[in-house]
Each structure stands twice: as structure tokens, then as C-alpha cells.
Enzyme design. Structure first.
Site, PDB file in Angstrom:
ATOM      1  N   ASN A   9       0.866  -1.182   0.000  1.00  0.00           N
ATOM      2  CA  ASN A   9       0.000   0.000   0.000  1.00  0.00           C
ATOM      3  C   ASN A   9       0.904   1.233   0.000  1.00  0.00           C
ATOM      4  OD1 ASN A   9      -1.832   2.033   0.498  1.00  0.00           O
ATOM      5  ND2 ASN A   9      -2.322   1.378   2.592  1.00  0.00           N
ATOM      6  N   LYS A  11       0.049   4.229  -0.289  1.00  0.00           N
ATOM      7  CA  LYS A  11      -0.639   5.387   0.318  1.00  0.00           C
ATOM      8  C   LYS A  11      -0.463   6.627  -0.576  1.00  0.00           C
ATOM      9  CE  LYS A  11       0.212   3.362   4.820  1.00  0.00           C
ATOM     10  NZ  LYS A  11       0.044   3.507   6.245  1.00  0.00           N
ATOM     11  N   HIS A  94      -9.569   0.711   4.956  1.00  0.00           N
ATOM     12  CA  HIS A  94      -8.283   0.930   5.636  1.00  0.00           C
ATOM     13  C   HIS A  94      -8.512   1.870   6.825  1.00  0.00           C
ATOM     14  CE1 HIS A  94      -4.187   2.282   6.395  1.00  0.00           C
ATOM     15  NE2 HIS A  94      -3.782   1.203   5.751  1.00  0.00           N
ATOM     16  N   GLU A  96      -6.946   4.315   7.902  1.00  0.00           N
ATOM     17  CA  GLU A  96      -6.773   5.749   7.605  1.00  0.00           C
ATOM     18  C   GLU A  96      -8.033   6.315   6.955  1.00  0.00           C
ATOM     19  OE1 GLU A  96      -3.023   5.400   5.531  1.00  0.00           O
ATOM     20  OE2 GLU A  96      -2.061   4.862   7.421  1.00  0.00           O
ATOM     21  N   GLU A 164      -5.088  -5.365  10.693  1.00  0.00           N
ATOM     22  CA  GLU A 164      -4.123  -4.284  10.888  1.00  0.00           C
ATOM     23  C   GLU A 164      -4.435  -3.557  12.200  1.00  0.00           C
ATOM     24  OE1 GLU A 164      -2.263  -3.094   6.888  1.00  0.00           O
ATOM     25  OE2 GLU A 164      -3.976  -1.814   7.224  1.00  0.00           O
ATOM     26  N   GLY A 170       2.439   2.130  10.758  1.00  0.00           N
ATOM     27  CA  GLY A 170       3.359   3.259  10.590  1.00  0.00           C
ATOM     28  C   GLY A 170       4.084   3.665  11.865  1.00  0.00           C
ATOM     29  N   SER A 210       3.591  -2.150  10.323  1.00  0.00           N
ATOM     30  CA  SER A 210       5.042  -2.086  10.510  1.00  0.00           C
ATOM     31  C   SER A 210       5.771  -3.372  10.100  1.00  0.00           C
ATOM     32  CB  SER A 210       5.368  -1.704  11.958  1.00  0.00           C
ATOM     33  OG  SER A 210       4.879  -0.401  12.236  1.00  0.00           O
TER      34      SER A 210
HETATM   35  C1  PEP Z   1      -0.791  -0.006   6.064  1.00  0.00           C
HETATM   36  O1  PEP Z   1      -0.977   1.187   5.939  1.00  0.00           O
HETATM   37  O2  PEP Z   1      -1.621  -0.801   5.595  1.00  0.00           O
HETATM   38  C2  PEP Z   1       0.392  -0.441   6.790  1.00  0.00           C
HETATM   39  C3  PEP Z   1       0.416  -1.659   7.220  1.00  0.00           C
HETATM   40  O3  PEP Z   1       1.395   0.492   6.995  1.00  0.00           O
HETATM   41  P1  PEP Z   1       2.867   0.224   7.618  1.00  0.00           P
HETATM   42  O4  PEP Z   1       3.380  -1.073   7.026  1.00  0.00           O
HETATM   43  O5  PEP Z   1       3.667   1.389   7.196  1.00  0.00           O
HETATM   44  O6  PEP Z   1       2.681   0.106   9.087  1.00  0.00           O
END
Ligand code: PEP
Length: 255
Positions: A9, A11, A94, A96, A164, A170, A210
Site C-alpha cells: 500500500n 498510500k 483501511h 486511515e 491491521e 506506521g 510495521s
Molecule cells: C498499512 O498502511 O496498511 C500499513 C500496514 O502500513 P505500515 O506497514 O507502514 O505500518
């Protein structure tokens, strides 16, 4: 047997030129890795260019979001009709989108339904906030998100769900493999209750939050975890390729 899947992703990162460069370098490496699905989810504006870059490649495309109407007066939105033929996957719900843009389970449910109607494969995201986790409410939150987002969705669909935990996205603080696998098993059990065990077994369940080349082994070595949704690390060719390469090697050992 569920085919492992690693999705990146990107983003709101990469200009079209940067996306083209990143996808080209990833394609050259990822095409040599078989036995796993590899999906790139760049910003909408780069999808057309990347569909040309990835022509003839085993690397697939996904969108990061989608509206639930096919066309109309919805300024700024992108429809399933526009995505059909361009991408195979679409990330929906997601965290976000949920926290910054107010997306509810009801809205995500409409999007899941319409994505399926248009032949797009949803990557549905679920996960709890830090305070919910600390209050022992993870299973409660996930049950609500699954029931809400999958209301009236028929079993047997080609669905991917990414667990997630919001506190891990992040932040550099990933969940540990066993905790992630426990929650992911809970997701599969919930799907079995919602549908039936056969339909639940078909769904690919990913961990996200992460993930890096240093910790991916911890997740994919868990039989319950079919792959990962990767944010930050998917923007680096070596890191993302390492995540894909390690995942397929570990899943092969496990079969
Ligand atoms: C995500 O936004 O789906 C995600 C897992 O981000 P990150 O790997 O940067 O934590």
C-alpha cells in the site's frame, strides 16, 4: 491451499514518474519469484501508467479505495467501473480511511458489495485502536467490523482480509507473530460462524502493521497468516522484494 499474498500500500506517496520507476524495478525482481501473489497499490493517478509497466508481468495492481457508485455527481471519487479492467484488487476500509475520512462499517459494506459486483477482489482491513486493545476489546471490535462490513455478502467469495492493529500502522511497533496469529485465527472462526467453515477457509488473511524485511518471517511462519499488507516498506525495492522472497520460502517449507 490458499496462495500467499503480499500487497504493498503506497498510500499518498510517489509522483507518477516515481511510481513508474519503483514499479519497474520491483517488476524485474518480483517476476522471478513464483508461488505467491504480489500486488502493488499505488495512488489512483499512477494506475494507468503502472498497468502498462506491468503488462505481461506476474505483479498485479490494486487500488487503495473506491466509491460505491458506478458513475455520477460525486466530485473527486473513483468508481468501480473505472477500476474494472485496470486493477484486480481494491483495499477497502483501511483504518486511515476510517479515521481521517469517517468511513463506517456500513459504508465499507456497500463498497465490498459493489467491488464484488464489478469483479474486483476486496482487501478488507480490520483492526483495533490502542485503547481498545488495552481495554481487552480487540475481539469485540473485530467482530463488529466483520459483521458490519460483510453484512449480506454471500459466502464463497474471493476475499482477502488484512488484520491491521491501528497501533501498529506506521509506528514501527509491529504486533508479535503469535498475537497476530491468535487474532487472525479469531477472524477465521468468526467467518466460519458468519458463513461456514469451507467459505472461511478460502479467505486469505493477512497481517499488516510495521511489517519489514526484518520481521516478516515472524508472521508468515504462522500457518494462519497467509501474507501481509505492507505500507512504508513497500516503497523500497529491496525491502519489499525481501518480504516477498522470504514469505514464499517460508510458506514452501511449511507445506
Ligand atoms: C498499512 O498502511 O496498511 C500499513 C500496514 O502500513 P505500515 O506497514 O507502514 O505500518
Amino acid at each position: 491451499m490458499r496462495i500467499p499474498l503480499i500487497a504493498g500500500n503506497w498510500k499518498m506517496n510517489t509522483t507518477v514518474a516515481e511510481a513508474e520507476k519503483l514499479a519497474s524495478s520491483l517488476r524485474d525482481i518480483l517476476d522471478k519469484i513464483e508461488g505467491i501473489e504480489k500486488v502493488l497499490c499505488p495512488p489512483f493517478i499512477s494506475l494507468t501508467t503502472l498497468s502498462e509497466v506491468l503488462q505481461g508481468s506476474s505483479v498485479k495492481l490494486g487500488a487503495q479505495n473506491m466509491y460505491f457508485e458506478a458513475r455520477g455527481a460525486y466530485t473527486g471519487e473513483i468508481s468501480p467501473l473505472m477500476l474494472k479492467g485496470l486493477v484486480e484488487f481494491v483495499i477497502l476500509g483501511h483504518s486511515e480511511r476510517r479515521s481521517y475520512f469517517g468511513e463506517t462499517d456500513e459504508l465499507v459494506n456497500k463498497k465490498v458489495q459493489v467491488a464484488l459486483d464489478f469483479g474486483l477482489k476486496p482487501i478488507l482491513c480490520v483492526g483495533e485502536r490502542l485503547e481498545e486493545n488495552e481495554a481487552g476489546k480487540t475481539e469485540q471490535v473485530i467482530t463488529r467490523q466483520l459483521k458490519g462490513s460483510l453484512a449480506n455478502i454471500e459466502p464463497g467469495i474471493d476475499l482477502v482480509i488484512a488484520y491491521e492493529p491501528i497501533w501498529a500502522i506506521g509506528t514501527g511497533k509491529a504486533a508479535d507473530g503469535i498475537t497476530a496469529a491468535t487474532t487472525i485465527k479469531f477472524i477465521r472462526d468468526t467467518l466460519a460462524n458468519l458463513w461456514d467453515s469451507d467459505a472461511a477457509q478460502k479467505v486469505r488473511l493477512l497481517y499488516g502493521g510495521s511489517v519489514t524485511g526484518n520481521n516478516i518471517a515472524e508472521f508468515v511462519s504462522q500457518p494462519e497468516i497467509d501474507g501481509a499488507l505492507v505500507g512504508g516498506a513497500s516503497l523500497k525495492t529491496n525491502e519489499f522484494s525481501s518480504i516477498v522472497g522470504q514469505s514464499v520460502a517460508i510458506k514452501r517449507q511449511g507445506t
